[in-house]
Design a protein around this motif. Structure first.
Motif, PDB file in Angstrom:
ATOM      1  N   GLY A   8       1.622   3.693  -0.679  1.00  0.00           N
ATOM      2  CA  GLY A   8       1.205   2.391  -1.199  1.00  0.00           C
ATOM      3  C   GLY A   8       2.427   1.565  -1.548  1.00  0.00           C
ATOM      4  O   GLY A   8       3.528   2.114  -1.732  1.00  0.00           O
ATOM      5  N   HIS A   9       2.231   0.245  -1.608  1.00  0.00           N
ATOM      6  CA  HIS A   9       3.364  -0.633  -1.903  1.00  0.00           C
ATOM      7  C   HIS A   9       2.796  -1.894  -2.541  1.00  0.00           C
ATOM      8  O   HIS A   9       1.860  -2.481  -2.008  1.00  0.00           O
ATOM      9  N   PHE A  27       3.615  -5.754  -4.592  1.00  0.00           N
ATOM     10  CA  PHE A  27       4.623  -6.825  -4.652  1.00  0.00           C
ATOM     11  C   PHE A  27       4.177  -7.932  -5.602  1.00  0.00           C
ATOM     12  O   PHE A  27       2.998  -8.297  -5.615  1.00  0.00           O
ATOM     13  N   THR A  58      -0.635  -8.215   8.179  1.00  0.00           N
ATOM     14  CA  THR A  58      -0.853  -8.322   6.745  1.00  0.00           C
ATOM     15  C   THR A  58      -1.547  -9.674   6.531  1.00  0.00           C
ATOM     16  O   THR A  58      -1.669 -10.452   7.489  1.00  0.00           O
ATOM     17  N   TYR A 101      -0.938  -6.125  -2.787  1.00  0.00           N
ATOM     18  CA  TYR A 101      -1.022  -4.709  -3.142  1.00  0.00           C
ATOM     19  C   TYR A 101      -1.618  -3.920  -1.973  1.00  0.00           C
ATOM     20  O   TYR A 101      -2.793  -4.093  -1.642  1.00  0.00           O
ATOM     21  N   PHE A 112      -3.387   0.451  12.250  1.00  0.00           N
ATOM     22  CA  PHE A 112      -3.650   1.327  11.103  1.00  0.00           C
ATOM     23  C   PHE A 112      -4.536   0.622  10.085  1.00  0.00           C
ATOM     24  O   PHE A 112      -4.605  -0.605  10.048  1.00  0.00           O
ATOM     25  N   GLY A 155      -1.969   2.493   2.319  1.00  0.00           N
ATOM     26  CA  GLY A 155      -2.099   2.929   3.711  1.00  0.00           C
ATOM     27  C   GLY A 155      -3.248   3.913   3.836  1.00  0.00           C
ATOM     28  O   GLY A 155      -3.049   5.120   3.723  1.00  0.00           O
ATOM     29  N   ARG A 179      -2.875   6.165   6.912  1.00  0.00           N
ATOM     30  CA  ARG A 179      -1.691   7.002   6.691  1.00  0.00           C
ATOM     31  C   ARG A 179      -1.999   8.123   5.705  1.00  0.00           C
ATOM     32  O   ARG A 179      -1.487   9.235   5.837  1.00  0.00           O
ATOM     33  N   GLY A 182       1.587   4.449  12.699  1.00  0.00           N
ATOM     34  CA  GLY A 182       0.855   4.014  13.873  1.00  0.00           C
ATOM     35  C   GLY A 182       1.200   2.564  14.176  1.00  0.00           C
ATOM     36  O   GLY A 182       1.983   1.929  13.464  1.00  0.00           O
ATOM     37  N   ARG A 201       0.942  -3.519  13.794  1.00  0.00           N
ATOM     38  CA  ARG A 201       2.381  -3.791  13.773  1.00  0.00           C
ATOM     39  C   ARG A 201       2.975  -3.076  14.975  1.00  0.00           C
ATOM     40  O   ARG A 201       2.810  -1.865  15.104  1.00  0.00           O
ATOM     41  N   ALA A 253      -4.829  -6.042  -1.260  1.00  0.00           N
ATOM     42  CA  ALA A 253      -5.396  -6.889  -2.314  1.00  0.00           C
ATOM     43  C   ALA A 253      -4.395  -7.998  -2.629  1.00  0.00           C
ATOM     44  O   ALA A 253      -3.180  -7.816  -2.456  1.00  0.00           O
ATOM     45  N   TYR A 254      -4.922  -9.138  -3.081  1.00  0.00           N
ATOM     46  CA  TYR A 254      -4.077 -10.299  -3.363  1.00  0.00           C
ATOM     47  C   TYR A 254      -4.533 -10.917  -4.675  1.00  0.00           C
ATOM     48  O   TYR A 254      -5.710 -11.251  -4.824  1.00  0.00           O
ATOM     49  N   ILE A 284       7.817  -9.067   2.944  1.00  0.00           N
ATOM     50  CA  ILE A 284       6.732  -9.646   2.139  1.00  0.00           C
ATOM     51  C   ILE A 284       7.336 -10.631   1.127  1.00  0.00           C
ATOM     52  O   ILE A 284       6.727 -11.616   0.742  1.00  0.00           O
ATOM     53  N   GLU A 317      -1.255 -12.213   3.674  1.00  0.00           N
ATOM     54  CA  GLU A 317      -0.888 -13.179   2.632  1.00  0.00           C
ATOM     55  C   GLU A 317      -1.282 -14.604   3.023  1.00  0.00           C
ATOM     56  O   GLU A 317      -1.824 -15.367   2.213  1.00  0.00           O
TER      57      GLU A 317
HETATM   58  N1  5CA Z   1       1.006  -7.188   2.316  1.00  0.00           N
HETATM   59  C1  5CA Z   1       1.633  -6.055   1.712  1.00  0.00           C
HETATM   60  C2  5CA Z   1       0.805  -5.425   0.662  1.00  0.00           C
HETATM   61  S1  5CA Z   1      -0.855  -5.773   0.828  1.00  0.00           S
HETATM   62  C3  5CA Z   1       2.028  -5.041   2.786  1.00  0.00           C
HETATM   63  O1  5CA Z   1       1.742  -5.234   3.943  1.00  0.00           O
HETATM   64  N2  5CA Z   1       2.664  -3.975   2.363  1.00  0.00           N
HETATM   65  S2  5CA Z   1       3.274  -2.821   3.272  1.00  0.00           S
HETATM   66  O2  5CA Z   1       3.930  -3.345   4.410  1.00  0.00           O
HETATM   67  O3  5CA Z   1       4.098  -2.028   2.422  1.00  0.00           O
HETATM   68  O4  5CA Z   1       2.098  -1.933   3.764  1.00  0.00           O
HETATM   69  C4  5CA Z   1       1.218  -1.331   2.852  1.00  0.00           C
HETATM   70  C5  5CA Z   1       1.004   0.133   3.180  1.00  0.00           C
HETATM   71  O5  5CA Z   1       0.499   0.275   4.499  1.00  0.00           O
HETATM   72  C6  5CA Z   1       2.276   0.968   3.166  1.00  0.00           C
HETATM   73  O6  5CA Z   1       2.581   1.403   1.854  1.00  0.00           O
HETATM   74  C7  5CA Z   1       1.907   2.125   4.059  1.00  0.00           C
HETATM   75  O7  5CA Z   1       1.246   3.142   3.320  1.00  0.00           O
HETATM   76  C8  5CA Z   1       0.940   1.503   5.047  1.00  0.00           C
HETATM   77  N3  5CA Z   1       1.604   1.263   6.342  1.00  0.00           N
HETATM   78  C9  5CA Z   1       2.570   0.349   6.632  1.00  0.00           C
HETATM   79  N4  5CA Z   1       2.946   0.436   7.913  1.00  0.00           N
HETATM   80  C10 5CA Z   1       2.203   1.434   8.477  1.00  0.00           C
HETATM   81  C11 5CA Z   1       2.121   2.001   9.788  1.00  0.00           C
HETATM   82  N5  5CA Z   1       2.878   1.565  10.788  1.00  0.00           N
HETATM   83  N6  5CA Z   1       1.240   3.027   9.990  1.00  0.00           N
HETATM   84  C12 5CA Z   1       0.451   3.470   8.985  1.00  0.00           C
HETATM   85  N7  5CA Z   1       0.485   2.963   7.742  1.00  0.00           N
HETATM   86  C13 5CA Z   1       1.339   1.959   7.475  1.00  0.00           C
END
Ligand code: 5CA
Length: 437
Positions: A285-286, A288, A109, A317, A155, A320, A323, A152, A140, A160-161, A202, A111
């Motif tokens: 999506g996720h 924060f 990520t 923000y 991925f 995936g 995903r 995965g 990851r 966005a920040y 996060i 940040e």
């Molecule tokens: N820095 C924050 C937001 S930018 C962040 O990393 N958020 S997260 O961890 O929630 O990841 C954002 C999105 O990435 C998730 O909602 C998910 O859709 C996707 N994601 C997270 N881990 C994986 C993974 N191992 N494989 C595929 N997609 C993933």
């Protein structure tokens, strides 16, 4: 693409390693191939879908006022030591040492990196609000990568920040992104439900996950059916209007939606029984809000209107992107294969030539193929009709234009809609017009 000359390596048998429909179908329809655990190569059909998803994400981020950048995948460990997350992140972080013994890592990520960029480039409150995003590969080292591209190790993510002068500004940025997300997912043909979420590694104190329903989802979710009927594209909510954003956010937060961890039996009981929906959900999506967590830790400060330095408020923000390819298939497939929503389908249509070498069939197919200008897949292989029907259903093109000798003699083709199975006989022009729509 002409299928006889293309690169779409389909598989007849069900791959044994794939436990869920999307993973099976992505392998069988030739979208991806695994290169090592949780790491995939994207083949032409899969890449076209990935690019379509990226395009929609990009258009909606730009429309919401975010600026696209591209940060590297490899990051210096120093930045993470500054924020204090280098040790916290644990084994999920892939750590690398370069030839000069410098500690590097493959970014999970961004940040830290964005905060570093920000402190190098932005000096005044006049440059705020600012929202920067990129669409970049992440790594990851998940303990158990599974379900193909859904969990995965490498991925593709849109992250966005946002940087704002104060809390009120940060809340506005958060709501703007939330609206962009609802529009983004709706354009992909998905009903994504925003749910209050835990912030995890996060950090921060306000967070929403965007969840789509599918039986193979990783978490149990509960929500009010009222979410399903809102149209975010109809123009009712504009990014530029504070009142619209307020109404949008109140609308969303006034309805019940929660994942298992945040579920409240008491609040659930207040949702009318006929509106209660529960099932398994996939997080696509996720977002924060975490205030000054990183700007303070990394000393990113700008001059305020009064000349005093202050730490801007941030949010991040994520979507995936890779995903989503799997998630869409989970939400939209049948026994025969994938059923792509029009907006992200790899091709608008497949043209099936049922009798290669027949002058009328060949002429109609070539004419259609040329008119689609790269937006159609032309099945010009010398295989039996049954093979072509099966492959077209498996690959999931929204339309199939079936060209057989009997119809071709009178200039007719059969148009099949993949989602409904409905077939109609039309002239070549009518079929083209309907698909190109
Ligand atoms: N820095 C924050 C937001 S930018 C962040 O990393 N958020 S997260 O961890 O929630 O990841 C954002 C999105 O990435 C998730 O909602 C998910 O859709 C996707 N994601 C997270 N881990 C994986 C993974 N191992 N494989 C595929 N997609 C993933």
């Amino acid at each position: 693409m002409r299928l006889s000359r293309g690169f779409i390596p389909t598989i007849k048998e069900t791959p044994s390693e794939a436990q869920i429909a999307s993973h099976r179908l992505m392998l069988r329809a030739g979208l991806v191939r695994q290169t090592s655990a949780g790491i995939y190569a994207w083949l032409p059909l899969g890449l076209r879908v990935l690019r379509n998803i990226e395009r929609i994400v990009r258009e909606e981020q730009n429309a919401a006022g975010a600026h696209e950048v591209l940060m590297p995948t490899i990051q210096p460990a120093e930045l993470w030591k500054e924020s204090g997350r280098y040790d916290d992140y644990g084994k999920e972080m892939l750590r690398i040492t370069d030839r000069h013994e410098r500690e590097m890592l493959y970014g999970p990520t961004n940040e830290e990196m964005i905060t570093d960029l920000f402190r190098q480039c932005v000096k005044s409150y006049r440059d705020l609000p600012l929202n920067l995003y990129h669409i970049q590969w992440k790594f990851r080292d998940e303990v158990r990568p599974r379900f193909g591209v859904m969990r995965g190790r490498e991925f593709l993510m849109k992250d966005a920040y946002s940087f704002d002068v104060d809390h009120a500004g940060a809340v506005r940025s958060y709501r703007t992104m939330m609206l962009a997300y609802m529009r983004t997912f709706q354009r992909m043909g998905l009903k994504a439900i925003p749910m209050v979420a835990d912030t995890g590694p996060i950090g921060g104190d306000l967070s929403h996950e965007f969840i789509i329903l599918a039986p193979t989802g990783e978490s149990q979710v509960y929500y009010d059916a009222a979410f399903e009927s809102v149209d975010y594209l109809a123009g009712g909510f504009r990014h530029e209007s504070d009142e619209d954003l307020e109404r949008f956010f109140t609308d969303i937060t006034s309805r019940y939606a929660a994942t298992e961890e945040m579920h409240s039996a008491e609040k659930w009981a207040a949702v009318p029984a006929t509106s209660q929906r529960e099932g398994r959900g996939i997080e696509v999506g996720h977002i924060f809000y975490f205030g000054t967590k990183y700007t303070k830790a990394m000393n990113a400060a700008v001059a305020g209107a009064d000349g005093k330095m202050f730490h801007p408020e941030m949010g991040s923000y994520g979507i995936g992107v890779s995903r989503l390819v799997g998630a869409v298939i989970e939400a939209s497939h049948d026994d025969a294969g994938i059923v792509w929503p029009d907006a992200i389908a790899p091709f608008k249509a497949a043209i099936l030539n049922l009798k290669n070498g027949d002058a009328a069939c060949d002429a109609i197919c070539e004419d259609l193929y040329a008119r689609f200008g790269g937006e159609a897949l032309y099945d010009d292989r010398s295989d039996r009709a049954g093979v072509k029907f099966n492959d077209a259903d498996l690959m999931g093109h929204p339309w199939q234009i079936v060209v057989g000798p009997r119809g071709a003699a009178t200039g007719k083709v059969e148009l099949k809609r993949r989602a409904t199975g409905e077939r109609v006989e039309l002239s070549v022009d009518e079929a083209f017009a309907k698909v190109a729509g």
